[in-house]
Scaffold this active site. Structure first.
Site, PDB file in Angstrom:
ATOM      1  N   ASP A  61     -20.637 -30.599   7.824  1.00 15.26           N
ATOM      2  CA  ASP A  61     -19.318 -30.308   8.390  1.00 15.26           C
ATOM      3  C   ASP A  61     -18.772 -31.521   9.145  1.00 15.26           C
ATOM      4  OD1 ASP A  61     -17.190 -28.973   9.896  1.00 15.26           O
ATOM      5  OD2 ASP A  61     -18.234 -27.097   9.453  1.00 15.26           O
ATOM      6  N   THR A  89     -12.266 -26.279   8.202  1.00 13.98           N
ATOM      7  CA  THR A  89     -13.579 -25.853   7.704  1.00 13.98           C
ATOM      8  C   THR A  89     -13.496 -24.795   6.607  1.00 13.98           C
ATOM      9  OG1 THR A  89     -14.638 -26.410   9.773  1.00 13.98           O
ATOM     10  CG2 THR A  89     -15.741 -24.752   8.423  1.00 13.98           C
TER      11      THR A  89
HETATM   12 ZN    ZN Z   1     -15.478 -28.113   9.373  1.00 15.38          ZN
END
Ligand code: ZN
Length: 556
Positions: free
Chosen positions: A43, A82
């Site tokens: 991420d 995300t």
């Molecule tokens: Zn993310």
């Protein structure tokens, strides 16, 4: 500590491994196809970070660099968050098709006071809100690779593990064998009627015990130590730049914004590999792992200090431990590693690094503030504009008359366009009239980027895109840096493919994260109907079919 946990979990599951009975190979699996597709999303791992740290990796990331490396991968769309980013990786589709336009969007028709909709919730569950919700894949409108494999390979398992619920949901989808994500207190699942693997309570207990103790500081190596410089933050935030991840007992926020979270996520993934015997049966399994700590570290400390340096070197080591565990089990696996979006450093440090225009957003650009200003000016009632902001999708108050909505839309578009921090404003009508681009993603115009994030009925009445180098955080009391822009520092991500014995290749070609799914489908011989996904099979990695032989059912 995390390595010890990984080893303990692996040893625990080894006895189960000894009992495994391999099944006969099915006819349809491509010759020589791997039995386990490991797909890792780190991420906020921007291609800028990859390029910067690549020479310093010695562990798992160094091993993956020996495969086929695309450092110009793109999360092509504008809303680089995300949930949309993870939705592209294993569906092969842009958010304009997955329906996951943002982490949160606005739905004024929902029967609850909170009109914000979280991408991985089911808002129809009574008593839920966008912050206290039932985790669900209901908003993901297309299937994932793990789901599509099941009709041809009934024994195929679709498994996801993540530090965030939305990442696990978007990479696995609707038909899932195991899905586990960190909730802030434990790894949990939304799946019902699924036996809980023994490794889950063991990992949760190990984390609980670790959290009860304070954590000593990590010792930076000379490379990371050289980056340690304390930077003052505008907007009330604490200084950053020289952190070492020392943590007080029970500090959940410090736990997740540190390498600890990724180590524990990988420990759980390793335990699931053993307990479920992933990659040991005839049908190919998909294991999606989303490692969230790099994102939390980026938000909390920015991307160019000692903290990110420590995080990435630990990540490299932890991925190396995980791959060594897979090797030790004799599994024939492939690894694909990418990111859900990139990221950008804090403007205070960027200015020191020679980016004079780096600045924090004017809080007046928020939909609420702008809406109230405009309703007063136009003599309207209500709040005028809604949005998750800052910028991104903006919605007109649905209680206004059609004529007032039109007046407000015209005024709002003009007001945003006139602001010096705004680069572009596109209305829903403009985006609906724009085709989704099929040209290389590095050449996309801003409206093409915004179009790939546009889904009618979910997207706003208009979308606001900030100028380059504007950080959309003004209140820095919680986070100091972020992503989410339409610019390449947030769009460009590494895409790495690795398998034992694969020839090394580094490519500058601009490819997309939507290309991963059709490439992996070709790797295991899963036919996809032409045009059924946005992405393209990569001939550098797989034997791509000239034309798909059979249409694959798609739905939801
Ligand atoms: Zn993310």
């Amino acid at each position: 500590m995390r390595f010890k946990l990984l080893v303990a979990v692996a040893a625990l599951a080894a006895s189960a491994a000894a009992c495994a009975q391999p099944a006969a190979a099915p006819q349809s699996l491509a010759t020589g196809a791997p039995k386990l597709l490991v797909v890792i999303s780190v991420d906020q791992f921007s291609a800028d970070l990859w390029d910067e740290y690549r020479p310093h990796f010695t562990g798992g990331l160094a091993r993956l660099a020996q495969g086929t490396v695309f450092h110009n991968g793109y999360q092509s769309h504008a809303a680089t968050e995300t949930c949309p980013g993870h939705s592209t990786i294993l569906t092969g589709d842009h958010p304009s098709r997955t329906g996951i336009i943002a982490n949160n969007w606005t739905d004024q028709s929902v029967e609850r006071s909170d009109v914000s909709i979280y991408c991985a919730e089911d808002e129809h569950v009574s008593g839920s809100s966008s912050s206290s919700y039932k985790v669900s894949p209901v908003h993901l409108l297309v299937p994932t690779l793990g789901e599509l494999l099941k009709p041809a390979h009934p024994g195929s398992r679709n498994v996801a593990v993540s530090g965030k619920d939305r990442a696990a949901v978007m990479m696995s989808g609707h038909i899932v064998d195991q899905r586990w994500y960190w909730t802030g207190k434990q790894f949990a699942t939304d799946l019902r009627g699924v036996a809980i693997p023994q490794v889950v309570p063991k990992v949760n207990a190990a984390i609980t015990a670790a959290l009860e103790q304070p954590r000593p500081a990590l010792q930076p190596n000379p490379f990371c130590q050289a980056k340690a410089r304390v930077i003052a933050i505008e907007g009330g935030g604490k200084p950053v730049g020289a952190g070492t991840f020392a943590r007080n007992a029970e500090d959940q926020s410090a736990f997740r914004a540190s390498p600890e979270l990724d180590g524990d996520t990988l420990a759980l993934a390793a335990g699931l590999v053993d307990e479920m015997q992933l990659g040991k049966r005839a049908d190919p399994d998909v294991l999606a792992v989303s490692l969230s700590a790099t994102d939390y570290v980026g938000h909390t400390y920015g991307t160019e200090g000692a903290e990110m340096c420590l995080q990435l070197l630990e990540l490299d080591r932890e991925i190396g431990d995980f791959l060594a565990m897979l090797d030790s089990r004799g599994i024939d696996y492939s690894v694909t590693l990418t990111a859900d979006h990139g990221g950008k450093d804090i403007p205070e440090r960027q200015r020191l690094a020679g980016v004079p225009g780096a600045a924090r957003i004017d809080p007046g650009l928020g939909a609420g503030t702008m809406g109230l200003k405009l309703v007063t000016k136009l003599g309207l009632k209500g709040f005028g504009l809604l949005g998750e902001g800052p910028p991104g999708d903006v919605y007109i108050d649905r209680n206004l008359s059609p004529g007032d909505k039109k007046r407000l839309l015209t005024a709002a578009v003009a007001a945003y366009k006139a602001h010096p921090q705004v680069d572009a404003v596109f209305t829903a009508a403009q985006l609906a009239a724009t085709p989704v681009a099929t040209t290389p993603p590095d050449q996309w115009t801003l409206i093409q980027r915004a179009r790939a994030s546009f889904y009618p009925g979910r997207s706003g009445d208009f979308v606001v895109l900030l100028k380059k180098d504007i950080t959309p955080i003004s209140d820095t009391s919680r986070y100091v840096a972020t992503h989410g822009s339409a610019w390449d520092y947030d769009r460009r991500v590494p895409i790495l493919f690795w398998r034992k014995g694969m020839a090394q290749m580094a490519s500058d070609a601009p490819i997309e994260t939507t290309d991963i799914m059709p490439t992996l489908a070709a790797t295991v011989g899963l036919p996809l109907a032409p045009g059924s996904v946005d992405g393209k099979c990569l001939p550098q990695v797989a034997q791509c079919p000239a034309a798909a032989s059979a249409p694959t059912e798609r739905g939801y």
